[in-house]
Design a protein around this motif. Structure first.
Motif, mmCIF file in Angstrom:
data_model
loop_
_atom_site.group_PDB
_atom_site.id
_atom_site.type_symbol
_atom_site.label_atom_id
_atom_site.label_comp_id
_atom_site.label_asym_id
_atom_site.label_seq_id
_atom_site.Cartn_x
_atom_site.Cartn_y
_atom_site.Cartn_z
ATOM 1 N N ALA A 98 -56.372 12.535 8.034
ATOM 2 C CA ALA A 98 -56.318 13.185 6.833
ATOM 3 C C ALA A 98 -57.745 14.120 6.626
ATOM 4 O O ALA A 98 -57.652 15.042 6.518
ATOM 5 C CB ALA A 98 -56.451 12.100 5.389
ATOM 6 N N GLU A 99 -58.879 13.448 7.102
ATOM 7 C CA GLU A 99 -59.994 14.026 7.268
ATOM 8 C C GLU A 99 -59.904 15.240 8.470
ATOM 9 O O GLU A 99 -60.707 16.275 8.348
ATOM 10 C CB GLU A 99 -61.168 13.014 7.412
ATOM 11 N N SER A 124 -58.107 17.804 6.627
ATOM 12 C CA SER A 124 -58.913 18.463 5.603
ATOM 13 C C SER A 124 -59.924 19.411 6.076
ATOM 14 O O SER A 124 -59.956 20.457 5.364
ATOM 15 C CB SER A 124 -59.608 17.249 4.753
ATOM 16 N N ARG A 125 -60.445 19.213 7.226
ATOM 17 C CA ARG A 125 -61.359 19.842 7.768
ATOM 18 C C ARG A 125 -60.683 21.320 8.023
ATOM 19 O O ARG A 125 -61.445 22.634 8.033
ATOM 20 C CB ARG A 125 -62.078 19.502 9.066
ATOM 21 N N ALA A 182 -55.027 17.381 1.784
ATOM 22 C CA ALA A 182 -54.909 16.775 3.047
ATOM 23 C C ALA A 182 -54.474 15.187 2.681
ATOM 24 O O ALA A 182 -53.383 14.590 3.417
ATOM 25 C CB ALA A 182 -56.030 16.616 3.965
ATOM 26 N N PHE A 183 -55.286 14.429 2.046
ATOM 27 C CA PHE A 183 -55.066 13.017 1.870
ATOM 28 C C PHE A 183 -53.819 12.753 1.204
ATOM 29 O O PHE A 183 -52.928 12.059 1.347
ATOM 30 C CB PHE A 183 -56.101 12.282 1.048
ATOM 31 N N ALA A 190 -60.241 23.367 4.684
ATOM 32 C CA ALA A 190 -61.404 23.684 4.114
ATOM 33 C C ALA A 190 -61.883 25.004 4.958
ATOM 34 O O ALA A 190 -62.348 25.982 4.464
ATOM 35 C CB ALA A 190 -62.573 22.666 4.466
ATOM 36 N N THR A 212 -57.378 7.431 7.714
ATOM 37 C CA THR A 212 -58.330 8.455 6.977
ATOM 38 C C THR A 212 -58.939 9.552 7.857
ATOM 39 O O THR A 212 -59.033 10.563 7.658
ATOM 40 C CB THR A 212 -59.493 7.393 6.534
ATOM 41 N N ASP A 257 -62.702 23.019 -2.387
ATOM 42 C CA ASP A 257 -62.898 21.766 -3.087
ATOM 43 C C ASP A 257 -61.408 20.974 -3.101
ATOM 44 O O ASP A 257 -61.349 19.796 -3.021
ATOM 45 C CB ASP A 257 -63.066 21.812 -4.498
ATOM 46 N N ALA A 303 -59.397 21.078 -0.540
ATOM 47 C CA ALA A 303 -59.015 20.603 0.818
ATOM 48 C C ALA A 303 -58.832 19.075 1.114
ATOM 49 O O ALA A 303 -57.811 18.721 1.805
ATOM 50 C CB ALA A 303 -60.045 21.128 1.789
ATOM 51 N N GLU A 304 -59.626 18.296 0.563
ATOM 52 C CA GLU A 304 -59.338 16.817 0.779
ATOM 53 C C GLU A 304 -58.425 16.418 0.212
ATOM 54 O O GLU A 304 -57.666 15.601 0.715
ATOM 55 C CB GLU A 304 -60.996 16.238 0.448
ATOM 56 N N PRO A 305 -58.269 16.530 -1.129
ATOM 57 C CA PRO A 305 -57.321 16.099 -1.932
ATOM 58 C C PRO A 305 -55.878 16.386 -1.333
ATOM 59 O O PRO A 305 -54.716 15.613 -1.274
ATOM 60 C CB PRO A 305 -57.261 16.199 -3.475
#
Length: 235
Positions: free
Chosen positions: A145-146, A149-150, A170-171, A153, A142, A164, A166-168
């Motif tokens: 991935a975070e 994600s940053r 990255a994960f 984003a 996690t 919106d 960015a997170e899906p």
């Protein structure tokens, strides 16, 4: 009246406690180093007896300091993850082109796995007590991935898009790499070689980033300099 000289010394007691805690911490570290070495060389099924012998302590000391095998294994996973993240974290700060950044991250991760296949299998196996992977492994995945994600984003927002996805994104990328590598390792590093797997993962990652970012109005190519994505937004 009590004799002050006969009363217990708080200072002495505290000093003794600190020495004992330091001794325990040293012993725990000694055991964890031995466990990681044993797994690295012999595989995930290494026994507590072998770990204790490598650490130079009785097996009873291992159980006294860690409680049971599952507790020991979780602390070993934390130690292994720390080693992996020491290698991986620096390359998650992108430099050069998008292609360069992806290549460094994938090659660093796969390089560590090829060098330490038993350690990675141990992480992938998770806890024997739980049906899912261990807390430490899940938290490390996690965290990676975070961080990715940053980055996404930040780039999307600088270019005026909605972050919106960015997170899906990255994960999804982290999950794809993790599952592909676990399956490859589980099949004895077959049917692709490590270099072949590295190249296809790099292509998939770059292509996914290009398409996903285009959907939110950010033009990305493999040769795009990272500074163009994370520097000042174009006017």
């Amino acid at each position: 009246m009590p004799n002050p000289e006969s009363a217990p010394s708080t200072t002495t007691s505290d000093g003794r406690s600190q020495r004992w805690n330091g001794h325990k911490a040293e012993r725990r570290d000694q055991i964890l180093v031995a466990a990681v070495t044993a797994i690295r060389q012999g595989g995930a099924e290494v026994g507590v007896k072998d770990i204790a012998e490598r650490a130079g302590v009785p097996r009873s000391v291992v159980y006294r300091l860690f409680g049971d095998r599952d507790d020991l294994d979780e602390h070993v996973r934390i130690r292994i993850i720390s080693e992996l993240m020491t290698r991986l974290t620096p390359v998650l700060s992108p430099e050069g082109t998008v292609g360069n950044a992806v290549t460094r991250a994938v090659e660093t991760y796969l390089g560590w796995i090829v060098t330490n296949p038993h350690l990675h299998r141990f992480l992938a196996a998770g806890s024997k007590r739980a049906a899912t992977s261990s807390t430490s492994v899940s938290e490390a995945r996690t965290a990676v991935a975070e961080q990715v994600s940053r980055l996404f984003a930040s780039s999307i927002e600088r270019h005026g898009g909605a972050a919106d996805i960015a997170e899906p994104l990255a994960f999804g990328l982290v999950g794809m790499v993790d599952n592909s590598v676990n399956r490859w390792l589980g099949r004895g590093m077959q049917p692709l070689t490590a270099d072949e797997l590295s190249r296809v993962l790099q292509r998939w990652i770059v292509h996914t980033i290009v398409v996903a970012m285009a959907d939110v109005g950010v033009d990305v190519k493999e040769q795009t300099p990272v500074i163009d994505l994370f520097g000042p937004a174009p006017k």
